[in-house]
Design a protein around this motif. Structure first.
Motif, PDB file in Angstrom:
ATOM      1  N   LEU A   1       0.863  -0.893   0.186  1.00 17.73           N
ATOM      2  CA  LEU A   1       0.036  -0.015   0.003  1.00 17.73           C
ATOM      3  C   LEU A   1       0.766   1.225  -0.168  1.00 17.73           C
ATOM      4  CD1 LEU A   1      -1.468   1.859   2.814  1.00 17.73           C
ATOM      5  CD2 LEU A   1      -0.108  -0.202   3.486  1.00 17.73           C
ATOM      6  N   ARG A   2       0.213   2.239  -0.415  1.00 14.84           N
ATOM      7  CA  ARG A   2       0.734   3.684  -0.085  1.00 14.84           C
ATOM      8  C   ARG A   2      -0.436   4.389   0.409  1.00 14.84           C
ATOM      9  NH1 ARG A   2       1.882   8.573  -3.101  1.00 14.84           N
ATOM     10  NH2 ARG A   2       2.003   9.607  -1.290  1.00 14.84           N
TER      11      ARG A   2
ATOM     12  N   GLY B   1      11.412   9.473   0.724  1.00 17.09           N
ATOM     13  CA  GLY B   1      11.500  10.154  -0.419  1.00 17.09           C
ATOM     14  C   GLY B   1      10.091  10.378  -1.033  1.00 17.09           C
ATOM     15  N   ASN B   2       9.850  10.085  -2.359  1.00 22.72           N
ATOM     16  CA  ASN B   2       8.640  10.292  -2.943  1.00 22.72           C
ATOM     17  C   ASN B   2       7.655   8.926  -2.974  1.00 22.72           C
ATOM     18  OD1 ASN B   2       9.016  12.852  -3.552  1.00 22.72           O
ATOM     19  ND2 ASN B   2      10.120  12.210  -5.603  1.00 22.72           N
ATOM     20  N   GLN B   3       7.875   7.968  -2.155  1.00 24.47           N
ATOM     21  CA  GLN B   3       7.264   6.799  -2.236  1.00 24.47           C
ATOM     22  C   GLN B   3       6.939   6.486  -0.660  1.00 24.47           C
ATOM     23  OE1 GLN B   3      10.266   4.051  -3.857  1.00 24.47           O
ATOM     24  NE2 GLN B   3       8.988   3.958  -5.798  1.00 24.47           N
ATOM     25  N   PHE B   4       6.059   5.414  -0.452  1.00 24.14           N
ATOM     26  CA  PHE B   4       5.901   4.955   0.812  1.00 24.14           C
ATOM     27  C   PHE B   4       6.188   3.377   0.792  1.00 24.14           C
ATOM     28  CE2 PHE B   4       3.129   8.616   0.637  1.00 24.14           C
ATOM     29  CZ  PHE B   4       3.050   9.149   1.999  1.00 24.14           C
ATOM     30  N   ILE B   5       6.379   3.047   1.988  1.00 23.30           N
ATOM     31  CA  ILE B   5       6.776   1.482   2.338  1.00 23.30           C
ATOM     32  C   ILE B   5       5.730   0.962   2.782  1.00 23.30           C
ATOM     33  CG2 ILE B   5       8.744  -0.017   2.667  1.00 23.30           C
ATOM     34  CD1 ILE B   5       9.190   1.998   0.586  1.00 23.30           C
ATOM     35  N   TYR B   6       5.179  -0.247   2.516  1.00 22.25           N
ATOM     36  CA  TYR B   6       4.329  -1.106   3.452  1.00 22.25           C
ATOM     37  C   TYR B   6       4.816  -2.417   3.659  1.00 22.25           C
ATOM     38  CZ  TYR B   6       0.199  -3.883   4.109  1.00 22.25           C
ATOM     39  OH  TYR B   6      -0.571  -4.837   4.562  1.00 22.25           O
TER      40      TYR B   6
ATOM     41  N   TYR C   1       7.831  -6.497   1.781  1.00 20.53           N
ATOM     42  CA  TYR C   1       7.422  -5.091   1.905  1.00 20.53           C
ATOM     43  C   TYR C   1       7.383  -4.584   0.271  1.00 20.53           C
ATOM     44  CZ  TYR C   1      12.397  -4.074   0.182  1.00 20.53           C
ATOM     45  OH  TYR C   1      13.653  -3.883  -0.538  1.00 20.53           O
ATOM     46  N   GLU C   2       6.650  -3.525   0.189  1.00 20.96           N
ATOM     47  CA  GLU C   2       6.171  -2.958  -1.144  1.00 20.96           C
ATOM     48  C   GLU C   2       6.658  -1.475  -1.242  1.00 20.96           C
ATOM     49  OE1 GLU C   2       4.770  -5.136  -3.241  1.00 20.96           O
ATOM     50  OE2 GLU C   2       4.506  -6.810  -1.575  1.00 20.96           O
ATOM     51  N   GLU C   3       7.046  -1.072  -2.306  1.00 19.97           N
ATOM     52  CA  GLU C   3       7.422   0.177  -2.404  1.00 19.97           C
ATOM     53  C   GLU C   3       6.311   0.999  -3.511  1.00 19.97           C
ATOM     54  OE1 GLU C   3      11.984   0.934  -3.348  1.00 19.97           O
ATOM     55  OE2 GLU C   3      11.314  -1.332  -4.043  1.00 19.97           O
ATOM     56  N   TRP C   4       5.552   1.989  -2.928  1.00 22.49           N
ATOM     57  CA  TRP C   4       4.370   2.570  -3.532  1.00 22.49           C
ATOM     58  C   TRP C   4       4.661   3.797  -4.293  1.00 22.49           C
ATOM     59  CZ3 TRP C   4       0.236  -0.525  -4.102  1.00 22.49           C
ATOM     60  CH2 TRP C   4       0.230  -1.861  -3.389  1.00 22.49           C
TER      61      TRP C   4
END
Length: 314
Positions: A9-10, A105-110, A133-136
């Motif tokens: 998710l982000r 940065g410009n992303q969110f980590i879930y 984990y996912e980089e969104w």
């Protein structure tokens, strides 16, 4: 078997469970609203545990995509729904837990952990416990535009094909719900989420830690309320893992007995046996307290050593 599609998710918006209403997660001052980020994370996590693949896809933009490691991406809601459906079919009792959210940065980590049993068509019957984990990257509407997922595929395959001769007996739905409460307790500990942990605990409850030192039994006692008060201020990163839990229920009273290991900042700390006491209140199981041994030497965990993804929990 297709590899799991992701749990990610982000968080720049709260999406309700259909893709209609999205509330931006920035306040009037332009600051990210952390409470809304957590709410979107819980919504997305619940979708993966719901056995409703369209509910997962609703958190993506119409042209959103998901890629796991170097596999070809699933692009668009139809493909995302199909991917989620395949995974849910192969692990029917899948439960996803949110281990943490962070902005980089410009992303969110879930960060997530998947648990369930491979009992779908042709399944091995093995119990699964895998983290990733996912980089969104988000769309302007606040939905997931691009997800790049990362997980340990070797560990996944090992769990999928491991000999299960020593696995615990299958649990029924009520027993699994108790396991889920204890696992949620571990997950909120990892993310230092006292707000998320509070509904899982009876505040007046008590835990006892038992350790053998120099031939003497040393007992440390603390209340659930003191645990909740101190959790947000803890500095080390915690990760507690359990395996082969045994659950007994009598009316509104239950116990969960399980082997566990405990890690601090990615380094093994101790291990032993957890014995949780639970009470069912208004239809929900809550942890009343319990007792656990804190040992320095135990039989090796069937989960293997803590992997790099698990150790990154914030």
């Amino acid at each position: 078997m297709n590899l799991p599609a992701a749990f990610f998710l982000r968080i720049c918006a709260i999406a309700v469970l259909v893709p209609m209403a999205v509330t931006a997660c920035k306040s009037e001052s332009g600051q990210i609203d952390e409470a809304k980020m957590q709410a979107f994370g819980r919504s997305y996590t619940d979708a993966w545990s719901s056995q409703d693949p369209a509910r997962v896809a609703s958190h993506f933009a119409e042209n959103g995509s998901l890629q796991i490691n170097q596999d070809p991406p699933s692009m668009g809601r139809a493909a995302l729904t199909a991917t989620a459906a395949t995974f849910m079919r192969e692990i029917p009792d899948m439960v996803l837990s949110m281990d943490g959210l962070s902005a980089e940065g410009n992303q969110f980590i879930y960060r997530w952990t998947l648990r369930g049993t491979n009992t779908g068509p042709g399944g091995s019957g093995n119990r699964m416990n895998i983290s990733g984990y996912e980089e969104w990257t988000m769309s302007p509407a606040g939905l997931i535009l691009e997800s790049k997922g990362h997980m340990d595929l070797d560990d996944y395959q090992r769990q999928l094909t491991a000999n299960t001769a020593e696995s615990s007996p299958a649990l029924d739905a009520e027993q699994e719900s108790i396991v889920a409460v204890v696992q949620a307790f571990f997950d909120t500990m990892a993310s230092k989420d006292a707000v998320g942990a509070e509904p899982l605990l009876i505040p007046e409850g008590t835990f006892h830690s038992v350790r053998e030192l120099d031939g003497k039994t040393v007992i440390r006692t603390f209340t659930n309320r003191s645990y909740l008060d101190e959790l947000p201020g803890e500095t080390p990163r915690f990760r507690e893992r359990m395996w082969n839990p045994e659950v007994r229920i009598h009316g509104s009273v239950a116990t969960l007995w399980t082997a566990y290991d405990f890690w601090k900042d990615g380094t093994f700390s101790h291990c032993g046996i957890d014995a949780f006491d639970l009470v069912k209140i208004d239809g929900h199981w809550k942890i009343a307290g319990g007792v656990y041994s804190a040992d320095s030497d135990c039989d090796p965990s069937p989960l293997g050593p803590l992997n790099d993804v698990e150790s990154e929990v914030p």
